[in-house]
Design an enzyme around this catalytic site. Structure first.
Site, PDB file in Angstrom:
ATOM      1  N   GLY A   8      43.155  41.411  43.186  1.00  0.00           N
ATOM      2  CA  GLY A   8      43.392  40.649  41.951  1.00  0.00           C
ATOM      3  C   GLY A   8      44.746  39.972  41.969  1.00  0.00           C
ATOM      4  CG  LEU A  10      44.989  34.429  43.664  1.00  0.00           C
ATOM      5  CD1 LEU A  10      43.995  33.307  43.953  1.00  0.00           C
ATOM      6  CD2 LEU A  10      46.324  34.109  44.312  1.00  0.00           C
ATOM      7  N   GLY A  11      46.272  36.890  39.635  1.00  0.00           N
ATOM      8  CA  GLY A  11      46.359  37.005  38.181  1.00  0.00           C
ATOM      9  C   GLY A  11      47.790  36.979  37.678  1.00  0.00           C
ATOM     10  CD  GLN A  12      50.496  37.986  32.117  1.00  0.00           C
ATOM     11  OE1 GLN A  12      49.594  38.727  31.710  1.00  0.00           O
ATOM     12  NE2 GLN A  12      51.550  37.715  31.389  1.00  0.00           N
ATOM     13  CG  ASP A  34      42.019  36.960  42.764  1.00  0.00           C
ATOM     14  OD1 ASP A  34      40.920  36.628  42.269  1.00  0.00           O
ATOM     15  OD2 ASP A  34      42.960  37.375  42.071  1.00  0.00           O
ATOM     16  CB  ILE A  35      37.020  37.290  42.988  1.00  0.00           C
ATOM     17  CG1 ILE A  35      35.528  37.186  43.222  1.00  0.00           C
ATOM     18  CG2 ILE A  35      37.437  36.584  41.731  1.00  0.00           C
ATOM     19  CD1 ILE A  35      34.705  37.842  42.131  1.00  0.00           C
ATOM     20  NE  ARG A  36      41.477  33.752  39.753  1.00  0.00           N
ATOM     21  CZ  ARG A  36      42.660  33.312  39.349  1.00  0.00           C
ATOM     22  NH1 ARG A  36      43.022  32.070  39.560  1.00  0.00           N
ATOM     23  NH2 ARG A  36      43.505  34.104  38.726  1.00  0.00           N
ATOM     24  CE1 TYR A 140      42.060  46.010  30.524  1.00  0.00           C
ATOM     25  CE2 TYR A 140      43.231  46.848  28.612  1.00  0.00           C
ATOM     26  CZ  TYR A 140      43.243  46.344  29.903  1.00  0.00           C
ATOM     27  OH  TYR A 140      44.438  46.178  30.552  1.00  0.00           O
ATOM     28  CE  LYS A 144      43.118  48.698  32.686  1.00  0.00           C
ATOM     29  NZ  LYS A 144      43.365  48.504  34.124  1.00  0.00           N
TER      30      LYS A 144
HETATM   31  P1  NAD Z   1      44.558  38.909  35.239  1.00  0.00           P
HETATM   32  O1  NAD Z   1      43.308  38.804  34.429  1.00  0.00           O
HETATM   33  O2  NAD Z   1      45.624  37.908  35.032  1.00  0.00           O
HETATM   34  O3  NAD Z   1      44.198  38.931  36.778  1.00  0.00           O
HETATM   35  C1  NAD Z   1      43.129  39.684  37.287  1.00  0.00           C
HETATM   36  C2  NAD Z   1      42.731  39.084  38.609  1.00  0.00           C
HETATM   37  O4  NAD Z   1      41.589  39.806  39.073  1.00  0.00           O
HETATM   38  C3  NAD Z   1      42.324  37.606  38.526  1.00  0.00           C
HETATM   39  O5  NAD Z   1      43.079  36.839  39.459  1.00  0.00           O
HETATM   40  C4  NAD Z   1      40.833  37.604  38.890  1.00  0.00           C
HETATM   41  O6  NAD Z   1      40.439  36.465  39.661  1.00  0.00           O
HETATM   42  C5  NAD Z   1      40.730  38.884  39.698  1.00  0.00           C
HETATM   43  N1  NAD Z   1      39.365  39.421  39.711  1.00  0.00           N
HETATM   44  C6  NAD Z   1      38.453  39.463  38.719  1.00  0.00           C
HETATM   45  N2  NAD Z   1      37.299  40.004  39.156  1.00  0.00           N
HETATM   46  C7  NAD Z   1      37.501  40.320  40.456  1.00  0.00           C
HETATM   47  C8  NAD Z   1      36.687  40.901  41.461  1.00  0.00           C
HETATM   48  N3  NAD Z   1      35.415  41.265  41.215  1.00  0.00           N
HETATM   49  N4  NAD Z   1      37.217  41.088  42.692  1.00  0.00           N
HETATM   50  C9  NAD Z   1      38.488  40.720  42.968  1.00  0.00           C
HETATM   51  N5  NAD Z   1      39.305  40.142  42.055  1.00  0.00           N
HETATM   52  C10 NAD Z   1      38.804  39.947  40.815  1.00  0.00           C
HETATM   53  O7  NAD Z   1      45.109  40.406  35.014  1.00  0.00           O
HETATM   54  P2  NAD Z   1      46.620  40.926  35.094  1.00  0.00           P
HETATM   55  O8  NAD Z   1      47.255  40.649  33.778  1.00  0.00           O
HETATM   56  O9  NAD Z   1      47.272  40.467  36.320  1.00  0.00           O
HETATM   57  O10 NAD Z   1      46.353  42.503  35.118  1.00  0.00           O
HETATM   58  C11 NAD Z   1      46.333  43.256  36.309  1.00  0.00           C
HETATM   59  C12 NAD Z   1      46.160  44.718  35.938  1.00  0.00           C
HETATM   60  O11 NAD Z   1      47.171  45.116  34.998  1.00  0.00           O
HETATM   61  C13 NAD Z   1      44.824  45.047  35.265  1.00  0.00           C
HETATM   62  O12 NAD Z   1      44.391  46.325  35.659  1.00  0.00           O
HETATM   63  C14 NAD Z   1      45.189  45.076  33.800  1.00  0.00           C
HETATM   64  O13 NAD Z   1      44.301  45.882  33.064  1.00  0.00           O
HETATM   65  C15 NAD Z   1      46.578  45.673  33.838  1.00  0.00           C
HETATM   66  N6  NAD Z   1      47.359  45.364  32.648  1.00  0.00           N
HETATM   67  C16 NAD Z   1      47.767  44.093  32.390  1.00  0.00           C
HETATM   68  C17 NAD Z   1      48.491  43.839  31.236  1.00  0.00           C
HETATM   69  C18 NAD Z   1      48.981  42.454  30.896  1.00  0.00           C
HETATM   70  O14 NAD Z   1      49.553  42.247  29.817  1.00  0.00           O
HETATM   71  N7  NAD Z   1      48.802  41.472  31.759  1.00  0.00           N
HETATM   72  C19 NAD Z   1      48.793  44.883  30.347  1.00  0.00           C
HETATM   73  C20 NAD Z   1      48.346  46.162  30.635  1.00  0.00           C
HETATM   74  C21 NAD Z   1      47.641  46.405  31.800  1.00  0.00           C
END
Ligand code: NAD
Length: 314
Positions: A8, A10-12, A34-36, A140, A144
């Site tokens: 994952g 490429l996410g935040q 990542d998936i993308r 969610y 968790k």
């Molecule tokens: P995000 O949604 O920004 O990124 C998630 C990434 O996962 C995306 O790039 C998406 O393409 C990828 N993804 C989705 N399905 C997939 C799959 N089947 N296979 C591979 N990749 C896949 O999330 P984030 O904010 O980066 O969060 C990362 C982790 O941190 C998560 O477990 C989230 O629950 C946890 N978290 C985040 C926050 C926050 O505020 N951002 C707060 C608490 C916990």
């Protein structure tokens, strides 16, 4: 020196974490997956397409790059999970057990974030303790809590070196948030710079824990490097920088953009998720076990966010 596979990526969080890990451990030692696809990231270091619902894909990637650590970030976040609960279960639960099974088979260190979403309406709302009632009412949150327990199980049953943090809402400017309940706390800064006004989908007076991304990244690395003997609560430590409601952000933004105005158009789904979460969590166990600390409060974070957004928007 570590060799880390990030799912994952490429996410935040991943967008910034991969850069930071590459600074610390070397570019070639951090494999973004990542998936993308993202061509911009591809040029900066190893990147692979890996769908975490496919366990063999994670396994093959881990073997190909001979990694010793998995940082598992692939997930469906809170608000998005309420619109697609079955998808959230598949990605959050099947993805997690696939990734942790690879850690068990290859004897890898393992990190995955939990969230303040792992708490529920019956959890004490203020000074929420590390160990407390966890009966979340969202898909969610359910994933968790189950994830925290699964990671504990793999540590106790198989000796996998699992570690985790319960993150609050994370605020950052590099990659957009992925569909969480606290996304407003990022959007408000962009709207402030672009339009001097913001309509919050979270109601006035709704306080939630928050943290700036640089502090979140430091917390991940500090916990991963911590002496395992000191870790009483491997999965997952409460961490937060401050608790704030929409009007708190507005008050600080106004100091920099006096014309800024905030009003409200409450979204019932995201508001009900927020209402089920704590107001402020107690992070003292993270401080005592592995010296968790933060650099940014709301004032310092706001100054930095506004400066970076203004710079990027030219
Ligand atoms: P995000 O949604 O920004 O990124 C998630 C990434 O996962 C995306 O790039 C998406 O393409 C990828 N993804 C989705 N399905 C997939 C799959 N089947 N296979 C591979 N990749 C896949 O999330 P984030 O904010 O980066 O969060 C990362 C982790 O941190 C998560 O477990 C989230 O629950 C946890 N978290 C985040 C926050 C926050 O505020 N951002 C707060 C608490 C916990």
């Amino acid at each position: 020196m570590k060799r880390i596979l990030v799912t994952g990526a490429l996410g935040q969080i991943g967008t910034e974490l991969v850069n930071k890990l590459r600074d610390v451990y070397g570019t070639l030692n951090v494999i973004a997956t990542d998936i993308r696809a993202d061509d911009a990231v591809k040029e900066k270091g190893p990147i692979e397409l890996v769908d975490v619902t496919d366990g063999s894909a994670i396994f093959q990637c881990a073997v190909k790059y001979r990694v010793d650590t998995i940082i598992h970030l692939a997930s469906i976040l809170s608000a998005k999970a309420e619109t697609a609960p079955r998808l959230a279960w598949d990605v959050n639960m099947v993805g997690l057990i696939n990734a942790i099974e690879v850690a068990r088979e290859l004897d890898l260190q393992f990190f995955t974030p939990s969230s303040i979403g792992a708490f529920g309406p019956s959890t004490p709302k203020n000074n929420t303790p590390q160990v407390t009632l966890q009966r979340p009412t969202t898909m969610y949150g359910i994933s968790k809590v189950a994830g925290e327990l699964l990671c504990d199980y793999y540590f106790k049953r198989f000796g996998v070196d699992t570690r985790g943090l319960r993150f609050p809402g994370l605020i950052s400017y590099l990659a957009p948030p992925g569909g969480g309940t606290t996304d407003y706390a990022v959007e408000i800064y962009y709207h402030a710079v672009k339009n001097k006004t913001y309509k919050s989908y979270i109601a006035e007076g709704t306080a939630m824990d928050m943290m700036y991304m640089p502090d979140a990244l430091n917390a991940i690395i500090t916990l991963m490097e911590a002496n395992p003997e000191k870790l009483v609560h491997r999965n997952a430590y409460n961490v937060s920088s401050f608790s704030a409601a929409p009007e708190d952000f507005a008050r600080v933004i106004k100091k920099h953009i006096p014309a800024f105005t905030l009003d409200y158009q409450v979204d019932p789904i995201r508001q009900s998720i927020a209402d089920s979460w704590p107001n402020v969590i107690d992070c003292s166990e993270a401080v005592s076990d592995w010296k968790f600390r933060v650099e940014y409060d709301l004032e310092k974070l706001s100054k930095d966010m506004l400066a970076k957004i203004k710079r990027d928007l030219g």
